[in-house]
Write a protein that holds these residues in place. Structure first.
Motif, PDB file in Angstrom:
ATOM      1  N   ASP A   1      32.848  42.832  48.405  1.00 45.07           N
ATOM      2  CA  ASP A   1      31.711  42.216  47.723  1.00 45.07           C
ATOM      3  C   ASP A   1      31.965  40.739  47.465  1.00 45.07           C
ATOM      4  OD1 ASP A   1      30.765  44.716  47.798  1.00 45.07           O
ATOM      5  OD2 ASP A   1      30.679  45.040  45.623  1.00 45.07           O
ATOM      6  N   LEU A   2      33.194  40.454  47.016  1.00 46.55           N
ATOM      7  CA  LEU A   2      33.497  39.064  46.673  1.00 46.55           C
ATOM      8  C   LEU A   2      33.547  38.177  47.918  1.00 46.55           C
ATOM      9  CD1 LEU A   2      36.125  39.396  43.812  1.00 46.55           C
ATOM     10  CD2 LEU A   2      33.706  38.794  43.661  1.00 46.55           C
ATOM     11  N   LYS A   3      33.935  38.780  49.031  1.00 45.64           N
ATOM     12  CA  LYS A   3      33.923  38.007  50.267  1.00 45.64           C
ATOM     13  C   LYS A   3      32.505  37.593  50.614  1.00 45.64           C
ATOM     14  CE  LYS A   3      37.701  40.186  52.383  1.00 45.64           C
ATOM     15  NZ  LYS A   3      37.973  41.322  53.279  1.00 45.64           N
ATOM     16  N   GLY A   4      31.613  38.538  50.510  1.00 49.66           N
ATOM     17  CA  GLY A   4      30.217  38.246  50.819  1.00 49.66           C
ATOM     18  C   GLY A   4      29.578  37.328  49.796  1.00 49.66           C
ATOM     19  N   ASN A   5      29.956  37.512  48.538  1.00 45.59           N
ATOM     20  CA  ASN A   5      29.326  36.728  47.474  1.00 45.59           C
ATOM     21  C   ASN A   5      30.337  36.551  46.345  1.00 45.59           C
ATOM     22  OD1 ASN A   5      27.909  35.680  45.365  1.00 45.59           O
ATOM     23  ND2 ASN A   5      26.649  37.515  45.026  1.00 45.59           N
ATOM     24  N   PRO A   6      30.830  35.339  46.187  1.00 46.33           N
ATOM     25  CA  PRO A   6      31.863  35.078  45.171  1.00 46.33           C
ATOM     26  C   PRO A   6      31.408  35.435  43.751  1.00 46.33           C
ATOM     27  CG  PRO A   6      31.583  33.184  46.631  1.00 46.33           C
ATOM     28  CD  PRO A   6      30.479  34.132  46.943  1.00 46.33           C
ATOM     29  N   ASP A   7      30.104  35.486  43.573  1.00 49.49           N
ATOM     30  CA  ASP A   7      29.597  35.828  42.242  1.00 49.49           C
ATOM     31  C   ASP A   7      29.111  37.270  42.167  1.00 49.49           C
ATOM     32  OD1 ASP A   7      30.042  33.255  41.225  1.00 49.49           O
ATOM     33  OD2 ASP A   7      28.178  32.538  42.140  1.00 49.49           O
ATOM     34  N   ALA A   8      29.596  38.093  43.057  1.00 47.17           N
ATOM     35  CA  ALA A   8      29.154  39.492  43.060  1.00 47.17           C
ATOM     36  C   ALA A   8      29.358  40.115  41.683  1.00 47.17           C
ATOM     37  CB  ALA A   8      29.923  40.272  44.114  1.00 47.17           C
ATOM     38  N   ARG A   9      28.375  40.929  41.319  1.00 46.70           N
ATOM     39  CA  ARG A   9      28.385  41.468  39.967  1.00 46.70           C
ATOM     40  C   ARG A   9      29.303  42.687  39.860  1.00 46.70           C
ATOM     41  NH1 ARG A   9      25.733  43.408  35.625  1.00 46.70           N
ATOM     42  NH2 ARG A   9      25.174  45.334  36.684  1.00 46.70           N
ATOM     43  N   ASN A  10      30.053  42.707  38.788  1.00 51.65           N
ATOM     44  CA  ASN A  10      30.870  43.876  38.473  1.00 51.65           C
ATOM     45  C   ASN A  10      29.930  45.003  38.037  1.00 51.65           C
ATOM     46  OD1 ASN A  10      32.420  45.827  37.244  1.00 51.65           O
ATOM     47  ND2 ASN A  10      33.768  44.365  36.195  1.00 51.65           N
ATOM     48  N   PRO A  11      29.894  46.086  38.799  1.00 51.08           N
ATOM     49  CA  PRO A  11      28.924  47.153  38.497  1.00 51.08           C
ATOM     50  C   PRO A  11      29.355  48.082  37.368  1.00 51.08           C
ATOM     51  CG  PRO A  11      30.217  47.763  40.410  1.00 51.08           C
ATOM     52  CD  PRO A  11      30.714  46.400  39.970  1.00 51.08           C
ATOM     53  N   ASN A  12      30.565  47.900  36.863  1.00 50.39           N
ATOM     54  CA  ASN A  12      31.035  48.811  35.812  1.00 50.39           C
ATOM     55  C   ASN A  12      30.270  48.594  34.505  1.00 50.39           C
ATOM     56  OD1 ASN A  12      33.091  50.114  37.338  1.00 50.39           O
ATOM     57  ND2 ASN A  12      34.294  48.220  37.190  1.00 50.39           N
ATOM     58  N   VAL A  13      30.016  49.696  33.835  1.00 55.17           N
ATOM     59  CA  VAL A  13      29.250  49.651  32.589  1.00 55.17           C
ATOM     60  C   VAL A  13      30.080  48.988  31.490  1.00 55.17           C
ATOM     61  CG1 VAL A  13      28.059  51.057  30.868  1.00 55.17           C
ATOM     62  CG2 VAL A  13      28.059  51.763  33.278  1.00 55.17           C
ATOM     63  N   HIS A  14      29.440  48.125  30.726  1.00 55.67           N
ATOM     64  CA  HIS A  14      30.112  47.535  29.561  1.00 55.67           C
ATOM     65  C   HIS A  14      30.246  48.568  28.461  1.00 55.67           C
ATOM     66  CE1 HIS A  14      28.780  43.897  31.688  1.00 55.67           C
ATOM     67  NE2 HIS A  14      29.754  43.262  31.045  1.00 55.67           N
ATOM     68  N   ARG A  15      31.403  48.637  27.859  1.00 55.73           N
ATOM     69  CA  ARG A  15      31.682  49.627  26.818  1.00 55.73           C
ATOM     70  C   ARG A  15      32.140  48.944  25.541  1.00 55.73           C
ATOM     71  NH1 ARG A  15      29.202  53.926  29.054  1.00 55.73           N
ATOM     72  NH2 ARG A  15      30.313  54.831  30.832  1.00 55.73           N
ATOM     73  N   ARG A  16      31.822  49.565  24.436  1.00 55.72           N
ATOM     74  CA  ARG A  16      32.328  49.049  23.155  1.00 55.72           C
ATOM     75  C   ARG A  16      33.642  49.759  22.833  1.00 55.72           C
ATOM     76  NH1 ARG A  16      27.235  49.957  19.485  1.00 55.72           N
ATOM     77  NH2 ARG A  16      27.137  51.749  20.896  1.00 55.72           N
ATOM     78  N   VAL A  17      34.624  48.966  22.484  1.00 53.39           N
ATOM     79  CA  VAL A  17      35.972  49.500  22.248  1.00 53.39           C
ATOM     80  C   VAL A  17      36.519  48.960  20.926  1.00 53.39           C
ATOM     81  CG1 VAL A  17      38.342  49.546  23.091  1.00 53.39           C
ATOM     82  CG2 VAL A  17      36.450  49.725  24.717  1.00 53.39           C
ATOM     83  N   ASP A  18      36.939  49.870  20.074  1.00 55.23           N
ATOM     84  CA  ASP A  18      37.619  49.525  18.822  1.00 55.23           C
ATOM     85  C   ASP A  18      39.109  49.696  19.010  1.00 55.23           C
ATOM     86  OD1 ASP A  18      36.153  48.813  16.398  1.00 55.23           O
ATOM     87  OD2 ASP A  18      35.032  50.670  16.763  1.00 55.23           O
TER      88      ASP A  18
END
Length: 601
Positions: free
Chosen positions: A499-516
């Motif tokens: 993905d990064l090769k094709g587009n250096p700004d490729a989006r990280n598809p992982n879900v954002h999580r809240r962590v304590d």
DNA sequence: AGGCGGTACTG
DNA sequence: CAGTACC
DNA sequence: GCCT
């Protein structure tokens, strides 16, 4: 001193709308449950006809005995039986101890044509209590009847006192499909938690009021405690459908800013959630702590009508839907939700377009990741995140111990966030550790945002020795814990390199999580684990219990005396975090509750 | 009639 | 200080 | 809304 009352039967008529009060009265009066054992009948009845009717329903066919001048609408005058009994139970001299006059043998029975039965207004009882002696019954007499015959009660009547029911019998009477939650005491941690003085639950096709009462399943002993930290509250219970309705109402109250209502419903929900039987009546429900007439009425409605009006209204109220939408934004509580609403905003887009720079940073993050934060986190992912944190911690300083707390530890299949408590047996290892840990995690791009970083402990003294030396003086804020509340995102994904090769700004598809992340000093790490593992009501009641019963102040940073704030060490000795948590339970005089039994919300 | 958990952050 | 967060 |  309280007067001694003759055996009393309490008519349920006109008390049924308030099962809690009914039950309270039954306990207070120490009623008999077989009218044949009663010398007096009390009730909230005003009319002779109603009284006679109620007696008839109980299997007593009576004709009216006409009595005193206080009953002008009666027709005859020959009631020597009644006078006899009245003279026995009514003190002739008001000042005398009433017990002396109670010549009635407590268990003698009423016999047809031989005795009369008197129905008094309940006020006689309360009045007698207040007076400290038995009041003359004349002023309270509603109805007196001579027993013509005993008939079968309108509905078959359960006359056995609880203890007389054979405990085994129910097993054979319960059908396999009914067995699920109903048969016998359930085991919670191997402790015997059930009252032995109550009958096992019998299932009947008919349910007269009396039968319903007599056949109620035992109240588990732990449910006599008002503190949910003294009860096992499993994740699932037999009454979840009703609980969902209560939770709807609770949330509606929350969104309306009714704090007190929220608390009341939370208490009731927690009590019902720890009740191991499927509820069969409002009366049964009303025995539980926090469940009064309102909650009982809601149950009655839900059972008979199939729905609860206030919950329906909440579900269909479009304004509440919007408030709820806003409330679910991280950083938005009920006040901000209503604030946004009052600005005319009705959607997340409205907030973004009209109010973006008027909301807090937290709220901006909350809006940005609205959908992601609402996605539940599967247990494996919780474990993955936690193990990354532990690895990084041990990489900085070896020997860290960790417990994953929160809903995960309570056994939920998925979590809203990840809570980990880290500690280290070396007291000095935890000092000013959190910053280092965060920096290393940030370096490897696990952390996208810091929501809160609180480091009361580490900022306190540069010098651990100094901090340690001042420990006994511990007045608020000394041996605190370090706490970070983060937005977490797994930095890698399978096709990342491509993905990064094709587009250096490729989006990280992982879900954002809240962590304590909580870093606790070793000496109070048991408190930290305990304080971060329970449901809200469990934790609230734990604090309440400590304060009321022990004069201690509990929180996740430790236990202190209320009076002088002196630290109370309940965790002395060797052992891991879980051992230390157990020590806190026993040090507080509490039975151990597995985390899966702390599901109070 | 009064009270309802405790603490620490942000803004 | 009020509001929100955590359990 | 329930408890003390």
């Amino acid at each position: 001193m309280a007067p001694t009352f003759p055996p009393i039967y309490l008519l349920k008529w006109n008390l049924e709308h308030d099962p809690k009060e009914l039950h309270r009265l039954e306990e207070e009066i120490d009623v008999v449950f077989d009218i044949k054992e009663a010398k007096l009948v009390l009730g909230k009845v005003k009319l002779k006809r109603r009284a006679a009717l109620e007696l008839r329903k109980l299997g007593l066919d009576t004709e009216e005995v006409v009595t005193t001048e206080s009953e002008p609408d009666t027709d005859t005058d020959h009631n020597h039986h009644e006078e006899q009994i009245a003279s026995q139970i009514v003190p002739s001299a008001p000042g005398n101890p009433p017990a002396q006059r109670l010549a009635i043998s407590p268990r003698s029975t009423l016999r047809p044509s031989d005795e009369t039965i008197k129905v008094l207004d309940l006020a006689w009882y309360t009045g007698s209590l207040n007076a400290g002696k038995l009041l003359p019954i004349e002023d309270y007499l509603v109805y007196e009847g001579r027993i013509k015959s005993k008939i079968l009660p309108v509905k078959p009547k359960q006359t056995l006192l609880p203890a007389q029911v054979e405990p085994r019998r129910q097993i054979s009477t319960v059908s396999p499909t009914q067995r699920h939650f109903r048969t016998g005491p359930r085991k919670f941690g191997g402790n015997s938690v059930h009252s032995s003085s109550q009958p096992a639950r019998l299932l009947h096709k008919t349910t007269s009021e009396d039968e319903a009462y007599a056949a109620l399943p035992p109240i588990p002993k732990y449910l006599h405690s008002p503190y949910s930290c003294q009860r096992p509250t499993p994740l699932h219970c037999p009454n979840e459908d009703f609980l969902s309705e209560l939770r709807i109402i609770k949330q509606a109250r929350n969104l309306k800013g009714d704090e007190v209502g929220v608390r009341a419903y939370s208490v009731a929900v927690a009590a019902i959630a720890s009740y191991p039987y499927s509820l069969t009546s409002a009366l049964e429900l009303s025995r539980l702590p926090g469940c009064g007439s309102k909650i009982s009425k809601l149950w009655q409605d839900w059972k008979t009508l199939g729905h609860v009006e206030e919950a329906d209204e909440a579900r269909s109220d479009p304004d509440l839907q919007v408030l709820d939408l806003f409330w679910k934004i991280h950083g938005v509580g009920e006040a901000s939700a209503r604030d946004f609403f009052s600005k005319g905003w009705r959607s997340l887009d409205d907030i973004v377009e009209q109010g973006w720079d008027r909301i807090s940073r937290d709220q901006q993050i909350g809006v940005k990741y609205y959908d992601e934060f609402l996605q539940r986190i599967p247990r494996e992912e919780v474990e993955k995140i936690a193990s990354v944190i532990l690895d990084y911690a041990n990489h900085i300083r070896d020997g860290f111990r960790m417990v994953i707390c929160g809903g995960y530890r309570r056994g939920k299949p998925d979590s809203g966030d990840v809570d980990v408590v880290l500690s280290h047996p070396n007291e000095n290892a935890t000092h000013r550790f959190l910053v280092e840990l965060l920096e290393s995690l940030e370096r490897d791009e696990y952390i996208t945002h810091r929501l809160i970083v609180s480091m009361k402990n580490s900022d306190r003294g540069q010098n651990p020795l100094n901090w340690k030396g001042s420990m006994p003086r511990s007045r608020g804020g000394f041996d605190s814990l370090d706490h970070a509340f983060l937005v977490w995102q797994e930095p890698t994904w399978p096709s990342k390199d491509e993905d990064l090769k094709g587009n250096p700004d490729a989006r990280n598809p992982n879900v954002h999580r809240r962590v304590d992340i909580i870093i606790s000093p070793w000496k109070t790490a048991g408190c930290a684990v305990l304080g971060w593992s329970g449901g809200t009501m469990f934790e609230r009641d734990l604090r309440h219990y400590c304060k009321q019963q022990l004069g201690f102040k509990f929180d996740s940073t430790g236990v202190r005396r209320q009076d002088n704030g002196e630290w109370v060490d309940l965790e002395k000795g060797d052992g891991d975090l879980l051992v230390k948590e157990r020590r806190v339970f026993s040090g507080l005089g509490l039975e151990w509750r597995d985390p899966t039994e702390r599901c109070t919300d």
